[in-house]
Scaffold this active site. Structure first.
Site, PDB file in Angstrom:
ATOM      1  N   LYS A 143       0.815  -1.218   0.000  1.00  0.00           N
ATOM      2  CA  LYS A 143       0.000   0.000   0.000  1.00  0.00           C
ATOM      3  C   LYS A 143       0.850   1.271   0.000  1.00  0.00           C
ATOM      4  O   LYS A 143       0.614   2.185  -0.790  1.00  0.00           O
ATOM      5  CB  LYS A 143      -0.913  -0.013   1.224  1.00  0.00           C
ATOM      6  N   THR A 144       1.859   1.332   0.875  1.00  0.00           N
ATOM      7  CA  THR A 144       2.683   2.540   0.976  1.00  0.00           C
ATOM      8  C   THR A 144       3.407   2.819  -0.335  1.00  0.00           C
ATOM      9  O   THR A 144       3.516   3.964  -0.778  1.00  0.00           O
ATOM     10  CB  THR A 144       3.705   2.399   2.131  1.00  0.00           C
TER      11      THR A 144
ATOM     12  N   GLU B 197      -5.454   4.823   5.545  1.00  0.00           N
ATOM     13  CA  GLU B 197      -6.118   4.150   6.680  1.00  0.00           C
ATOM     14  C   GLU B 197      -7.536   4.687   6.859  1.00  0.00           C
ATOM     15  O   GLU B 197      -7.978   5.013   7.967  1.00  0.00           O
ATOM     16  CB  GLU B 197      -5.303   4.355   7.974  1.00  0.00           C
TER      17      GLU B 197
ATOM     18  N   GLN C 245      -9.151  -4.402   8.686  1.00  0.00           N
ATOM     19  CA  GLN C 245      -8.225  -3.923   9.717  1.00  0.00           C
ATOM     20  C   GLN C 245      -8.797  -2.732  10.476  1.00  0.00           C
ATOM     21  O   GLN C 245      -8.053  -1.939  11.049  1.00  0.00           O
ATOM     22  CB  GLN C 245      -6.884  -3.569   9.081  1.00  0.00           C
TER      23      GLN C 245
ATOM     24  N   ARG D 210       0.557  -9.590  11.027  1.00  0.00           N
ATOM     25  CA  ARG D 210       1.830  -8.919  11.329  1.00  0.00           C
ATOM     26  C   ARG D 210       3.004  -9.865  11.061  1.00  0.00           C
ATOM     27  O   ARG D 210       4.144  -9.432  10.944  1.00  0.00           O
ATOM     28  CB  ARG D 210       1.906  -8.487  12.809  1.00  0.00           C
TER      29      ARG D 210
END
Length: 750
Positions: free
Chosen positions: A35-36, A228, A258, A610
């Site tokens: 995503k980033t 987000e 999330q 994670r």
């Protein structure tokens, strides 16, 4: 590497997300889907290929750390132009706008930003002044209620005139919360201060009441991006919607799976219903996971598939299968800690790993104790995320109190903190007299301080006059000098540095070194060429807007311990999710509705995703909670995982019984054998409309009862153990349970 090179390296959905720059866009980004990287290249693409002025791009994140990382990546792609984008957290960006526009709301541009400690201190003062019971009106509870109202854009005027809100407060036996809210806001305004929620609340008010200001920023920001997005609350959503209303170039990025911050006011409906607000919405799904092994990805998919409210997607990966999910069963919470620490010790040595490759995640902070003790015994270095941050330490807040008061003499909380530290003969009585005088005469506190002889007896008035002269001299210095020079001078001349230096205890030396570290941080701020404003006021704003994630700069080789909520956005090679027990995870506080339970399941999904290489899950059969040793049962979430992805830790297999078995197959797959007494498909029970706990002093075998979670059942026997009475109950859908009657909420049906 050029922009074109980066575009060539994107997968098709990622490329579509980058190149679709016009109109409303929603990027549903699965865990570990890059995503980033996509966001970074999208902004670079807007500037480089679409020739958009970087000043016209607004990119909102939830941490400064995320914003800074993106800026650095964009800068590597297109150069220094990247610095001209408006990029930062909601709070930092809108604080920047409010600094310019605050006068339209009656605030000065140098308003103070109160942190949670300041807000709680002010609420405690108000509760005391209103002669209310501070055990009923606890600062934490009241502040949470006020914060929730502000996030829903409910002003104190609306609050005290809404019969439904007032009825809620009456039912909670806190009927004066509205009055506290009113006094709290008036005191904030009088102190020229805003709390964190005000930064968003007041931005909404600014845009609502001043269309010219809204239009100015609508024209400035042609492109609005929100990262987000699943974590936004109503206030944040309305601001971004208003800003994008003219050009309609709004891009939201997030993952409904999330969404775990409902307790902070986040509303998952913002992302679930986004298409209703923008019918011509372009939706792209990033479903390829680059982070985790296939077994971890498929495990996470099997978890989240149980939720009804979600945007459907199929997360997949080309990574190798990797190890199965390892399940560990312990006899107690201390044994669980030993098992986790031993496993880390062995994995680290066998595979030449670093401590920093491991993370231990838990549902509540209190679970860290057994983990810490076990890690210490094996000499494994660790750090806890979410402990006392550097800027919350007493000595740091004391010096920062001086800085704040020099910049803003209306800051009541800063005044109370520094007026008699170091001691200058001004006691609590004198302080209260001055504050009462300001309140009764409806004048600024600084006006009382500068005319202290009109309100205080001789010696105290002289001491206050000296204090006033000191603050004025500091103010002159801050106007002439940069933040570091001014801060160093204030630290010395206030006597605070000398006070700490003269304390030769270990604690005193630590406090002195912490203050020196604060001055180092200010020097670093001044020396940073990206910070155009070098003033002490600008530094204070930067610090006030730091999040917990931004304050964590510890790069030592340590195992990381944190709550699952704190772990979102992070990744580790090896992850242990501990305390997988009913009433702990899912939390007993989150089982009153399907929505609550689904949020807990999303939390488990976040914890699982994670992990990059290996995921461990553990639970204990007994655990101390509320001062009692309680029997525990495995979390329902363990039973929801596809058993083909789980194996039991072989070293512990001889200790395992009943609930788990080794399945057939060469790899020793282990599935979960569901206890016969437990119907695992049972839904969360919704209590009857007339549910009210009964007096259970005369509860007897044969009575039919209702429990708010387990539903209807029949008492099979009553057991008395010392002063405790236990009821053995067979519930229709949850099987046999043993409940402690001093805690259990039961309605006797007949």
């Amino acid at each position: 590497m050029t922009i074109m090179d980066y575009l060539a390296n994107l997968n098709p959905p990622q490329k579509a997300a980058v190149e679709r720059t016009e109109g409303p866009v929603m990027i549903i980004a699965g865990a570990g889907s890059g995503k980033t990287r996509v966001l970074t290249i999208r902004i670079a693409h807007l500037i480089h290929a679409r020739q958009v002025d970087p000043f016209q791009i607004l990119s909102l994140t939830f941490t400064n750390k995320a914003a800074n990382e993106m800026k650095q990546r964009i800068e590597r792609l297109i150069g220094l132009e990247a610095r001209n984008t408006w990029m930062g957290t909601f709070h930092s960006v809108f604080a920047k706008i409010l600094r310019v526009e605050a006068h339209k709301l009656g605030y000065p541009g140098n308003f103070t930003i109160y942190d949670a400690d300041d807000s709680k201190s002010l609420i405690r003062s108000i509760v005391k002044e209103m002669r209310l019971d501070d055990k009923v009106y606890k600062a934490n509870t009241v502040l949470s209620r006020i914060s929730g109202a502000k996030n829903r854009l409910i002003s104190w005027e609306t609050y005290i005139n809404d019969p439904f809100i007032l009825a809620d407060d009456e039912a909670a036996m806190k009927p004066k919360v509205g009055e506290i809210y009113k006094n709290y806001q008036k005191r904030l305004f009088r102190s020229s201060a805003m709390d964190f929620d005000d930064l968003l609340f007041n931005t909404n008010v600014l845009f609502r009441d001043h269309p010219d200001v809204l239009n100015k920023y609508q024209q400035r920001f042609r492109y609005v991006m929100v990262d987000e997005f699943q974590d936004t609350n109503l206030s944040q959503y309305l601001i971004t919607k208003k800003l994008a209303a003219v050009h309609q170039n709004i891009c939201v990025v997030g993952d409904d799976a999330q969404s775990i911050y409902a307790f902070r006011g986040a509303d998952i409906q913002n992302i679930l219903n986004f298409e209703k607000d923008y019918p011509d919405l372009f939706v792209v799904k990033l479903e390829q996971n680059y982070r985790s092994t296939k077994n971890i990805v498929e495990t996470a998919n099997s978890i989240i598939a149980k939720n009804k409210s979600q945007l459907k997607k199929n997360v997949w990966t080309q990574n190798e299968n990797g190890d199965l999910i390892e399940l560990m069963k312990a006899s107690s919470d201390n044994e669980e800690g030993r098992m986790v620490a031993t496993t880390i010790f062995e994995e680290k040595n066998n595979k030449k790993l670093n401590n920093s490759d491991f993370a231990i995640l838990y549902r509540t902070n209190s679970q860290s104790r057994s983990m810490e003790e076990a890690l210490r015994k094996l000499g494994i270095a660790y750090r806890i995320i979410g402990g006392l941050s550097f800027y919350q330490r007493r000595e740091i807040k004391d010096l920062m109190g001086y800085f704040r008061y020099v910049v803003n003499q209306e800051d009541e909380e800063a005044f109370k903190r520094i007026i008699n530290y170091p001691k200058r003969g001004i006691g609590n009585t004198s302080v209260e007299k001055m504050m009462v005088a300001a309140y009764e005469h409806d004048i600024p506190l600084w006006e009382v301080i500068t005319n202290s002889k009109s309100f205080l007896p001789g010696r105290a008035a002289n001491a206050v006059e000296d204090f006033c002269t000191t603050i004025r001299s500091f103010k002159i210095e801050t106007e002439r000098k940069d933040a570091f020079e001014a801060a160093t001078s204030i630290a010395k001349q206030s006597g605070l540095l000398r006070e700490l230096y003269e304390d030769k205890t270990i604690e005193g030396l630590n406090r002195y070194e912490n203050v020196q570290e604060l001055l180092n941080a200010i020097k670093e701020y001044v020396d940073n060429p990206e910070n155009e404003d070098k003033s002490l006021g600008a530094f204070l704003q930067e610090i006030a807007l730091l999040t917990d994630e931004d304050q964590n700069k510890d790069n030592q080789d340590t195992v990381t311990l944190m709550t699952i909520h704190s772990s979102k956005g992070l990744e580790f090679k090896y992850v242990f999710v501990v305390g997988m027990e009913e009433d702990l995870f899912p939390s007993q506080m989150m089982m009153q509705s399907r929505e609550d339970l689904e949020e807990e399941r999303r939390l488990f999904y976040v914890a699982s995703t994670r992990a990059m290489d290996k995921l461990y899950l553990s639970y204990a059969l007994t655990r101390y909670r509320y001062g009692r040793l309680l029997n525990c049962e495995p979390s329902r979430f363990l039973e929801e995982i596809d058993p083909s992805f789980i194996k039991v830790n072989k070293k512990l297999s001889s200790q395992l019984s009943g609930s788990f078995r080794e399945s057939e197959g060469s790899r020793g797959f282990v599935g979960i054998k569901k206890p016969a007494v437990r119907n695992t498909t049972a839904r969360v029970h919704s209590p009857s409309p007339d549910f009210k706990p009964s007096n259970t002093n005369h509860l007897a075998a044969g009575n039919k009862v209702e429990h708010p979670k387990f539903g209807f059942g029949k008492v099979t026997s009553i057991e008395t153990e010392g002063v405790n009475r236990k009821a053995h109950i067979h519930f229709d859908h949850f099987g046999d349970k043993t409940l402690l009657l001093s805690f259990a909420k039961l309605r006797i049906v007949d």
